[in-house]
Design an enzyme around this catalytic site. Structure first.
Site, mmCIF file in Angstrom:
data_model
loop_
_atom_site.group_PDB
_atom_site.id
_atom_site.type_symbol
_atom_site.label_atom_id
_atom_site.label_comp_id
_atom_site.label_asym_id
_atom_site.label_seq_id
_atom_site.Cartn_x
_atom_site.Cartn_y
_atom_site.Cartn_z
ATOM 1 N N LYS A 92 26.815 -36.719 -3.485
ATOM 2 C CA LYS A 92 27.324 -36.025 -2.297
ATOM 3 C C LYS A 92 28.377 -36.822 -1.539
ATOM 4 O O LYS A 92 29.244 -36.249 -0.879
ATOM 5 C CB LYS A 92 26.165 -35.662 -1.369
ATOM 6 C CG LYS A 92 25.320 -34.537 -1.955
ATOM 7 C CD LYS A 92 24.522 -33.823 -0.884
ATOM 8 C CE LYS A 92 23.882 -32.570 -1.429
ATOM 9 N NZ LYS A 92 22.756 -32.862 -2.332
ATOM 10 N N GLU A 114 26.068 -28.467 7.823
ATOM 11 C CA GLU A 114 24.703 -27.959 7.770
ATOM 12 C C GLU A 114 23.971 -28.787 6.734
ATOM 13 O O GLU A 114 24.586 -29.344 5.826
ATOM 14 C CB GLU A 114 24.682 -26.476 7.386
ATOM 15 C CG GLU A 114 24.676 -26.181 5.899
ATOM 16 C CD GLU A 114 25.979 -26.540 5.182
ATOM 17 O OE1 GLU A 114 27.031 -26.564 5.848
ATOM 18 O OE2 GLU A 114 25.921 -26.820 3.965
ATOM 19 N N SER A 380 22.106 -36.904 -10.886
ATOM 20 C CA SER A 380 22.852 -36.657 -9.649
ATOM 21 C C SER A 380 22.454 -37.574 -8.498
ATOM 22 O O SER A 380 23.246 -37.829 -7.600
ATOM 23 C CB SER A 380 22.674 -35.196 -9.226
ATOM 24 O OG SER A 380 21.300 -34.859 -9.159
#
Ligand SMILES: *Cc1c(COP(=O)(O)O)cnc(C)c1O
Length: 397
Positions: A92, A114, A380
């Protein structure tokens, strides 16, 4: 770039999926972003700053690790793309760094985001601390209560965490609240979206920023295998960003098979699931037309997965398109299968994966590999955030 007909259209569509379904008051803001993002992202100045941050701040390139044990087990060559080794523990950060640079180039002075589980919130709060920008993160009150460590991290990083009390008080409600904020402050505020979701151009922005993953894979595979592509890529999908980054430069190469692992939860037929591609019907979520898990009245149903990052009732429009035209194969992985795969990787390789990534690893058991096939599985994120679940599960085995 080998992308062929998988690029987003000018209006923001991948086939029939995508678009920008937004309140009237945001049209101007979103249109400005649509016009500005490509020239900025493709500029030399942006790329120089972005690449430097990816290297020196996030710790890229992430290694491509050959797993001897998984390879033996499956009779092929399995590599792990180690996004778990990035700063803040997942892929991310790639996207958050890119979007805050984009925000700055557009003259924005305030960031909103968010978050569901808090991973994207932490990545956003991190880059806001780095750039000295004020940051408000919207998070459902239910999620605030069950993800306290991430809430504390965001606060320590200087972000304001706003608990949302509408609806089920989870991700979907946090998203609505973030969009409401954006409507009130369209000129100074940049909305950093955490996955390949949202109105056009967000899915394309996020895919481009995450495409560093497949860019690195090309040179890493060339060095290790003598060719710059694998036979197959396996990645988990929540909204779809780590998968989009992993496949981006291979979309137009038919020799590369794509396997997406979505969250089956307790089982696709149990009603407790987040298997959006298998179960979803065409609808609008988060400003885009895509598959959405909904009831007979078209109301979005609360999804469920043991993995907070895959617990999303929609799917990125690119991925809906790839599944619809059979460019990607989609496998639903249930909670227990993901848990088993997480323990297996931990014991065989000494790598504790995130629960999300464990879904991609579990998919390996459901694929028939050609002998010698070269496979890349994207890990990930790391499992630190999931220790509570792992400890509870370990008590049962
Ligand atoms: C958020 C998250 C995901 C799911 O998001 P995508 O946009 O589908 O990649 C997967 N893995 C980890 C570790 C995450 O934090």
């Amino acid at each position: 770039m080998e992308k062929d007909n998988y690029s987003v259209s000018e209006k923001g569509y991948y086939g029939q999926f995508g678009g920008a379904y937004i309140p009237e008051i945001l049209h101007d803001t979103v249109e400005k972003l649509q016009k500005a993002y490509l020239p900025i992202l493709e500029s030399e100045e942006f790329q120089r700053e972005f690449q430097l941050l990816l290297r020196d701040y996030a710790g890229r390139p992430s290694p491509l690790y050959f797993s001897k044990k998984l390879s033996q087990k499956h009779g092929c060559k399995i590599y792990l793309k180690r996004e778990d080794l990035n700063h803040t523990g997942a892929h991310k950060i790639n996207n958050a760094l890119g979007q805050i640079l984009l925000a700055k180039k557009m003259g924005k002075t305030r960031i909103i985001a968010e978050t569901g589980a808090g991973q994207h919130g932490v990545a956003t709060a991190t880059v806001c601390a780095l750039m000295g920008m004020p940051c408000t993160v919207y998070m459902g009150k239910t999620d605030v209560e069950r993800q306290m460590p991430n809430v504390k991290k965001m606060q320590m990083l200087g972000a304001t965490v706003f608990p949302v009390t509408s609806g089920n008080m989870t991700l979907k409600d946090a998203t609505n609240e973030a969009i409401r904020d954006w409507c009130c402050h369209p000129s100074d505020t940049f909305y950093i979206i955490g996955s390949t979701v949202g109105p056009h151009p967000y899915p394309d922005i996020v895919a481009r920023l995450q495409s560093v993953i497949s860019e690195e894979m090309k040179s890493q595979l060339a060095e290790k295998e003598g060719r710059d592509y694998p036979d197959r890529i396996v990645a988990c999908v929540g909204g779809g960003s780590n998968a989009a980054g992993s496949i981006y430069h291979y979309l137009g190469n038919d020799k590369v098979k794509i396997t997406l692992a979505e969250a089956g939860g307790e089982g696709v037929d149990t009603g407790r699931t987040a298997a959006t591609i298998k179960l979803g019907k065409l609808g609008i979520i988060h400003g885009a037309r895509t598959f959405v898990i909904q009831d007979e009245n078209g109301q979005i149903k609360e999804p469920y997965s043991i993995s907070a990052g895959l617990d999303y009732p929609g799917i990125g429009p690119l991925h809906a398109y790839l599944a619809d035209c059979h460019r990607a194969e989609v496998i639903a992985i249930n909670d227990d299968e993901a848990l088993k795969a997480a323990f297996e990787l931990t014991r065989s390789e000494g790598i504790i994966p995130a629960l999300e990534s464990a879904h991609a690893l579990a998919a390996l058991d459901k694929i028939e590999f050609r002998p010698g096939e070269v496979v890349v599985v994207t890990v990930s994120g790391r499992g630190d955030k999931d220790m509570e679940v792992y400890i509870k599960y370990a008590e049962h085995i």
